[in-house]
Design an enzyme around this catalytic site. Sequence first.
Site, PDB file in Angstrom:
ATOM      1  N   GLU A   1       0.859  -1.193   0.000  1.00  0.00           N
ATOM      2  CA  GLU A   1       0.000   0.000   0.000  1.00  0.00           C
ATOM      3  C   GLU A   1       0.894   1.242   0.000  1.00  0.00           C
ATOM      4  O   GLU A   1       1.819   1.331   0.804  1.00  0.00           O
ATOM      5  CB  GLU A   1      -0.861  -0.037   1.273  1.00  0.00           C
ATOM      6  CG  GLU A   1      -1.712   1.184   1.505  1.00  0.00           C
ATOM      7  CD  GLU A   1      -2.367   1.175   2.904  1.00  0.00           C
ATOM      8  OE1 GLU A   1      -2.000   0.336   3.757  1.00  0.00           O
ATOM      9  OE2 GLU A   1      -3.228   2.047   3.128  1.00  0.00           O
TER      10      GLU A   1
ATOM     11  N   HIS B   1       1.012   5.584  -0.096  1.00  0.00           N
ATOM     12  CA  HIS B   1       0.370   6.901  -0.067  1.00  0.00           C
ATOM     13  C   HIS B   1       1.448   7.950  -0.255  1.00  0.00           C
ATOM     14  O   HIS B   1       2.495   7.888   0.403  1.00  0.00           O
ATOM     15  CB  HIS B   1      -0.357   7.139   1.257  1.00  0.00           C
ATOM     16  CG  HIS B   1      -1.438   6.143   1.474  1.00  0.00           C
ATOM     17  ND1 HIS B   1      -2.611   6.191   0.773  1.00  0.00           N
ATOM     18  CD2 HIS B   1      -1.481   5.038   2.248  1.00  0.00           C
ATOM     19  CE1 HIS B   1      -3.350   5.157   1.132  1.00  0.00           C
ATOM     20  NE2 HIS B   1      -2.689   4.435   2.013  1.00  0.00           N
TER      21      HIS B   1
ATOM     22  N   ARG C   1      -2.563  13.280   9.001  1.00  0.00           N
ATOM     23  CA  ARG C   1      -3.661  14.071   8.421  1.00  0.00           C
ATOM     24  C   ARG C   1      -4.974  13.828   9.186  1.00  0.00           C
ATOM     25  O   ARG C   1      -4.939  13.424  10.331  1.00  0.00           O
ATOM     26  CB  ARG C   1      -3.752  13.755   6.924  1.00  0.00           C
ATOM     27  CG  ARG C   1      -2.463  14.179   6.172  1.00  0.00           C
ATOM     28  CD  ARG C   1      -2.563  13.922   4.688  1.00  0.00           C
ATOM     29  NE  ARG C   1      -3.600  14.749   4.082  1.00  0.00           N
ATOM     30  CZ  ARG C   1      -4.079  14.550   2.850  1.00  0.00           C
ATOM     31  NH1 ARG C   1      -3.606  13.565   2.105  1.00  0.00           N
ATOM     32  NH2 ARG C   1      -5.015  15.344   2.374  1.00  0.00           N
TER      33      ARG C   1
END
Length: 150
Positions: A97, A99, A106
């Site tokens: 994964e 990002h 965030r």
Amino acid sequence: MKILVLNGPNINMLGIREPSIYGKENYASLLAKIQNYADERGVKLKMLQSNHEGVLVDAIQEAYKKFDGIVINPAAYTHTSVALLDALKAVGIPTVEVHISDVTKREAFRQISYVREACIATIAGHGTDGYLEAIDLLIEHKKAKKNGKI
Ligand code: DQA
């Protein structure tokens, strides 16, 4: 070795969307960067971006027995999609994964990742270099598997 690189909604807007968060590099140059990196390592790639969850699910299903690894930035679907999680679990292909931004720093809703459970690693906040690191992790993972280390 064959790797499927999947990008979810709005990743095609890189360079335009919130450059203070996602940087100024556009999607085309991201693809070129990943392709060059893979070429140097003799890795074959298929790269796909979609704004549609079902298209991403179809791509994961179609990868079954055809790809050795998946690099996925599910984008907003990270935080919502049980369908992507189930598809990744179904095919059982080692997946990383990615990002671009540091989702850990965030909004609260970005702390949830449904797909993470089906991934061997998560890379967040390394900008677009995260995709390259993900390729390296998948290469190492394949070697370790071959050598019976995992
Ligand atoms: C993202 C982070 C997600 O929260 C967001 O919805 C994206 C991009 C990232 O690459 O940092 O679209 O996955």
